[in-house]
Motif scaffolding. Structure first.
Motif, PDB file in Angstrom:
ATOM      1  N   TYR A 161      50.702  11.723   1.675  1.00  0.00           N
ATOM      2  CA  TYR A 161      51.020  10.875   0.400  1.00  0.00           C
ATOM      3  C   TYR A 161      52.202  10.703   0.140  1.00  0.00           C
ATOM      4  CZ  TYR A 161      51.303  10.262  -4.601  1.00  0.00           C
ATOM      5  OH  TYR A 161      51.929   9.933  -5.811  1.00  0.00           O
ATOM      6  N   CYS A 162      53.407  11.608   0.299  1.00  0.00           N
ATOM      7  CA  CYS A 162      54.624  11.341   0.069  1.00  0.00           C
ATOM      8  C   CYS A 162      55.237  10.004   1.152  1.00  0.00           C
ATOM      9  CB  CYS A 162      55.739  12.502   0.447  1.00  0.00           C
ATOM     10  SG  CYS A 162      55.457  13.590  -0.864  1.00  0.00           S
ATOM     11  N   ARG A 163      54.565  10.120   2.551  1.00  0.00           N
ATOM     12  CA  ARG A 163      54.983   9.361   3.441  1.00  0.00           C
ATOM     13  C   ARG A 163      54.625   7.948   3.067  1.00  0.00           C
ATOM     14  NH1 ARG A 163      52.863   6.581   7.367  1.00  0.00           N
ATOM     15  NH2 ARG A 163      50.928   8.038   7.203  1.00  0.00           N
ATOM     16  N   THR A 164      52.881   7.862   2.936  1.00  0.00           N
ATOM     17  CA  THR A 164      52.559   6.585   2.418  1.00  0.00           C
ATOM     18  C   THR A 164      52.967   5.970   1.176  1.00  0.00           C
ATOM     19  OG1 THR A 164      50.580   7.644   1.456  1.00  0.00           O
ATOM     20  CG2 THR A 164      50.511   6.868   3.915  1.00  0.00           C
ATOM     21  N   ARG A 165      53.558   6.550   0.254  1.00  0.00           N
ATOM     22  CA  ARG A 165      53.880   6.161  -0.948  1.00  0.00           C
ATOM     23  C   ARG A 165      55.473   5.513  -0.779  1.00  0.00           C
ATOM     24  NH1 ARG A 165      57.500   8.356  -4.736  1.00  0.00           N
ATOM     25  NH2 ARG A 165      57.094   7.307  -7.057  1.00  0.00           N
ATOM     26  N   ARG A 166      56.200   6.383  -0.101  1.00  0.00           N
ATOM     27  CA  ARG A 166      57.436   5.786   0.344  1.00  0.00           C
ATOM     28  C   ARG A 166      57.631   4.501   1.026  1.00  0.00           C
ATOM     29  NH1 ARG A 166      58.735  11.357   1.429  1.00  0.00           N
ATOM     30  NH2 ARG A 166      58.284  10.719   3.615  1.00  0.00           N
ATOM     31  N   ASP A 167      56.549   4.407   2.054  1.00  0.00           N
ATOM     32  CA  ASP A 167      56.178   3.137   2.747  1.00  0.00           C
ATOM     33  C   ASP A 167      55.771   2.041   2.011  1.00  0.00           C
ATOM     34  OD1 ASP A 167      57.074   4.364   4.977  1.00  0.00           O
ATOM     35  OD2 ASP A 167      55.081   4.617   5.987  1.00  0.00           O
ATOM     36  N   ALA A 168      55.057   2.311   0.905  1.00  0.00           N
ATOM     37  CA  ALA A 168      54.500   1.265   0.175  1.00  0.00           C
ATOM     38  C   ALA A 168      55.545   0.669  -0.690  1.00  0.00           C
ATOM     39  CB  ALA A 168      53.219   1.953  -0.668  1.00  0.00           C
ATOM     40  N   ILE A 169      56.186   1.473  -1.399  1.00  0.00           N
ATOM     41  CA  ILE A 169      57.258   0.998  -2.295  1.00  0.00           C
ATOM     42  C   ILE A 169      58.286   0.359  -1.540  1.00  0.00           C
ATOM     43  CG2 ILE A 169      59.319   1.868  -3.692  1.00  0.00           C
ATOM     44  CD1 ILE A 169      57.297   4.235  -4.693  1.00  0.00           C
ATOM     45  N   LEU A 170      58.701   0.886  -0.281  1.00  0.00           N
ATOM     46  CA  LEU A 170      59.824   0.055   0.802  1.00  0.00           C
ATOM     47  C   LEU A 170      59.294  -1.443   0.689  1.00  0.00           C
ATOM     48  CD1 LEU A 170      62.391  -0.066   2.124  1.00  0.00           C
ATOM     49  CD2 LEU A 170      61.095   1.186   4.067  1.00  0.00           C
ATOM     50  N   ALA A 171      57.984  -1.501   1.168  1.00  0.00           N
ATOM     51  CA  ALA A 171      57.193  -2.601   1.669  1.00  0.00           C
ATOM     52  C   ALA A 171      57.370  -3.511   0.430  1.00  0.00           C
ATOM     53  CB  ALA A 171      56.123  -2.560   2.286  1.00  0.00           C
ATOM     54  N   LEU A 172      56.981  -3.023  -0.609  1.00  0.00           N
ATOM     55  CA  LEU A 172      57.064  -4.165  -1.959  1.00  0.00           C
ATOM     56  C   LEU A 172      58.663  -4.641  -2.358  1.00  0.00           C
ATOM     57  CD1 LEU A 172      54.198  -2.139  -4.209  1.00  0.00           C
ATOM     58  CD2 LEU A 172      54.250  -4.550  -3.189  1.00  0.00           C
ATOM     59  N   ASP A 173      59.301  -3.419  -2.264  1.00  0.00           N
ATOM     60  CA  ASP A 173      60.776  -3.916  -2.505  1.00  0.00           C
ATOM     61  C   ASP A 173      61.332  -4.966  -1.682  1.00  0.00           C
ATOM     62  OD1 ASP A 173      60.679  -2.052  -4.594  1.00  0.00           O
ATOM     63  OD2 ASP A 173      62.125  -0.556  -3.786  1.00  0.00           O
ATOM     64  N   LEU A 174      60.853  -4.790  -0.343  1.00  0.00           N
ATOM     65  CA  LEU A 174      61.391  -5.800   0.590  1.00  0.00           C
ATOM     66  C   LEU A 174      60.898  -7.163   0.382  1.00  0.00           C
ATOM     67  CD1 LEU A 174      63.050  -5.718   3.323  1.00  0.00           C
ATOM     68  CD2 LEU A 174      61.131  -5.591   4.570  1.00  0.00           C
ATOM     69  N   ALA A 175      59.640  -7.140   0.019  1.00  0.00           N
ATOM     70  CA  ALA A 175      58.775  -8.415  -0.362  1.00  0.00           C
ATOM     71  C   ALA A 175      59.577  -9.026  -1.447  1.00  0.00           C
ATOM     72  CB  ALA A 175      57.390  -8.316  -0.523  1.00  0.00           C
ATOM     73  N   ASP A 176      59.825  -8.217  -2.463  1.00  0.00           N
ATOM     74  CA  ASP A 176      60.424  -8.749  -3.732  1.00  0.00           C
ATOM     75  C   ASP A 176      61.866  -9.400  -3.522  1.00  0.00           C
ATOM     76  OD1 ASP A 176      58.880  -8.189  -5.840  1.00  0.00           O
ATOM     77  OD2 ASP A 176      59.587  -6.155  -6.049  1.00  0.00           O
ATOM     78  N   ALA A 177      62.621  -8.937  -2.376  1.00  0.00           N
ATOM     79  CA  ALA A 177      63.794  -9.243  -2.024  1.00  0.00           C
ATOM     80  C   ALA A 177      63.491 -10.574  -1.252  1.00  0.00           C
ATOM     81  CB  ALA A 177      64.547  -8.444  -1.073  1.00  0.00           C
ATOM     82  N   HIS A 178      62.584 -10.842  -0.545  1.00  0.00           N
ATOM     83  CA  HIS A 178      62.174 -12.176   0.044  1.00  0.00           C
ATOM     84  C   HIS A 178      61.861 -13.304  -1.128  1.00  0.00           C
ATOM     85  CE1 HIS A 178      62.958 -11.734   4.527  1.00  0.00           C
ATOM     86  NE2 HIS A 178      62.540 -10.484   4.047  1.00  0.00           N
ATOM     87  N   LEU A 179      61.272 -12.911  -2.068  1.00  0.00           N
ATOM     88  CA  LEU A 179      60.763 -14.009  -3.000  1.00  0.00           C
ATOM     89  C   LEU A 179      61.897 -14.274  -3.643  1.00  0.00           C
ATOM     90  CD1 LEU A 179      57.320 -12.165  -4.135  1.00  0.00           C
ATOM     91  CD2 LEU A 179      57.569 -14.335  -3.047  1.00  0.00           C
ATOM     92  N   GLU A 180      62.801 -13.304  -3.928  1.00  0.00           N
ATOM     93  CA  GLU A 180      63.837 -13.578  -4.796  1.00  0.00           C
ATOM     94  C   GLU A 180      64.751 -14.572  -4.108  1.00  0.00           C
ATOM     95  OE1 GLU A 180      65.970  -9.946  -5.367  1.00  0.00           O
ATOM     96  OE2 GLU A 180      64.459  -9.399  -6.963  1.00  0.00           O
ATOM     97  N   ALA A 181      64.902 -14.584  -2.846  1.00  0.00           N
ATOM     98  CA  ALA A 181      65.729 -15.690  -1.957  1.00  0.00           C
ATOM     99  C   ALA A 181      64.815 -17.005  -2.176  1.00  0.00           C
ATOM    100  CB  ALA A 181      65.670 -15.216  -0.622  1.00  0.00           C
ATOM    101  N   LEU A 182      63.658 -16.787  -1.979  1.00  0.00           N
ATOM    102  CA  LEU A 182      62.841 -18.307  -2.136  1.00  0.00           C
ATOM    103  C   LEU A 182      63.090 -18.876  -3.338  1.00  0.00           C
ATOM    104  CD1 LEU A 182      59.486 -17.639  -0.685  1.00  0.00           C
ATOM    105  CD2 LEU A 182      61.338 -18.937   0.534  1.00  0.00           C
ATOM    106  N   GLU A 183      63.277 -17.975  -4.556  1.00  0.00           N
ATOM    107  CA  GLU A 183      63.565 -18.593  -5.788  1.00  0.00           C
ATOM    108  C   GLU A 183      64.840 -19.065  -5.895  1.00  0.00           C
ATOM    109  OE1 GLU A 183      60.643 -15.871  -8.636  1.00  0.00           O
ATOM    110  OE2 GLU A 183      62.557 -14.966  -8.048  1.00  0.00           O
TER     111      GLU A 183
END
Length: 301
Positions: A161-183
């Motif tokens: 649970y802890c591992r998959t949660r960390r991976d999910a949050i990290l992946a979402l934060d990374l996607a946010d960073a890329h979307l911010e660059a597009l903006e």
């Protein structure tokens, strides 16, 4: 948001920082949890710690390892929003859009894995399937003991649970960073069709992010309904976790009249959000194709 090593040193004592960094990178096998880059020698410059939770951190406090994940310096730079160069040509723009959609695809997979794992927690705990830890994580142990601990972690639903949660949050934060660059792309560098198509892609990308974060939030409600922390899954008392400092997640929305958590209703809601994410992904794919066509037309001019 990413916190640099300098910033994090203001949150924990120097001694605690060393202990927690070693625990984090060892747990993550000296590899970036985003791109997989490995630094087995631990040069201390190639790998950094990224906080998926910041609760419970303050001057002189001890940050728990469950609140951090290992990332390489390149991924850390992206998470900070420091992009070396924003797209200025049609080819560069499409390459960045394609990379962003790929990262969001990985985020969907990570979030789905996390959500799926949470559905097993109630039955696993009821069946007492949580293996006992054979090694004191604070004091360490022999190589054989460490291997046994790693095997236990792989079969422990709480560790997973802890591992998959960390991976999910990290992946979402990374996607946010890329979307911010597009903006922040200079729209004046492209024609109207490209700008319109790009705006649609970013809007759908943001919508997808919102849906996926809702899935994570609802999945985090599962351990809360079991009187456990939504971050480190330790037992919670008096409204907050004494281990990692997270506040207890509210569960009233998902409780039955008798006060117990309606797990089946919660799981159905999680599945519904994942289906919505699938629909948004289809729309995003179509919009990306439209953007590619608009960019091709611009290159032809």
């Amino acid at each position: 948001m990413f916190l640099s090593s300098h910033c994090l040193l203001t949150l924990v004592t120097s001694r605690d920082w060393q202990v927690e960094r070693r625990a984090v990178v060892d747990r993550d096998e000296y590899a970036c949890r985003s791109c997989g880059f490995e630094d087995v020698e631990d040069s201390r410059t190639a790998l950094e710690m990224y906080p998926v939770d910041t609760a419970g951190s303050g001057p002189g406090t001890h940050a728990h390892e469950s609140t951090f994940v290992t990332v390489c310096s390149d991924c850390a730079t992206t998470l900070q929003g420091n992009h070396a160069a924003l797209p200025e040509t049609p080819a560069e723009l499409f390459r960045h859009v394609r990379e962003t959609t790929q990262i969001q695809g990985e985020a969907i997979s990570d979030v789905a894995s996390f959500a799926s794992l949470t559905t097993s927690l109630p039955s696993a705990l009821e069946a007492d399937e949580i293996p006992a830890k054979s090694v004191d994580e604070t004091n360490g142990g022999s190589a054989d003991e460490s291997q046994t601990a790693a095997e236990n972690a792989a079969s422990d639903p709480l560790e997973e649970y802890c591992r998959t949660r960390r991976d999910a949050i990290l992946a979402l934060d990374l996607a946010d960073a890329h979307l911010e660059a597009l903006e922040t792309v200079d729209e004046t560098a492209f024609d109207t069709d490209v700008r319109t198509s790009l705006a649609s892609v970013v809007e759908s990308g943001r919508s997808l992010q919102s849906t996926l974060r809702t899935v994570v939030e609802r999945a985090e409600t599962v351990p809360a309904g079991l009187e456990r922390c939504s971050g480190c899954v330790d037992m919670v008392q008096d409204g907050s976790c004494s281990t990692c400092g997270l506040e207890s997640r509210a569960t009233s929305e998902w409780e039955d009249p008798d006060g117990t958590l309606a797990f089946e209703r919660l799981f159905a809601a999680i599945n519904s959000e994942l289906q919505a994410a699938s629909g948004t992904t289809k729309t995003l794919t179509e919009q990306t194709t439209t953007l590619a066509e608009a960019l091709s037309g611009e290159k032809a001019h």
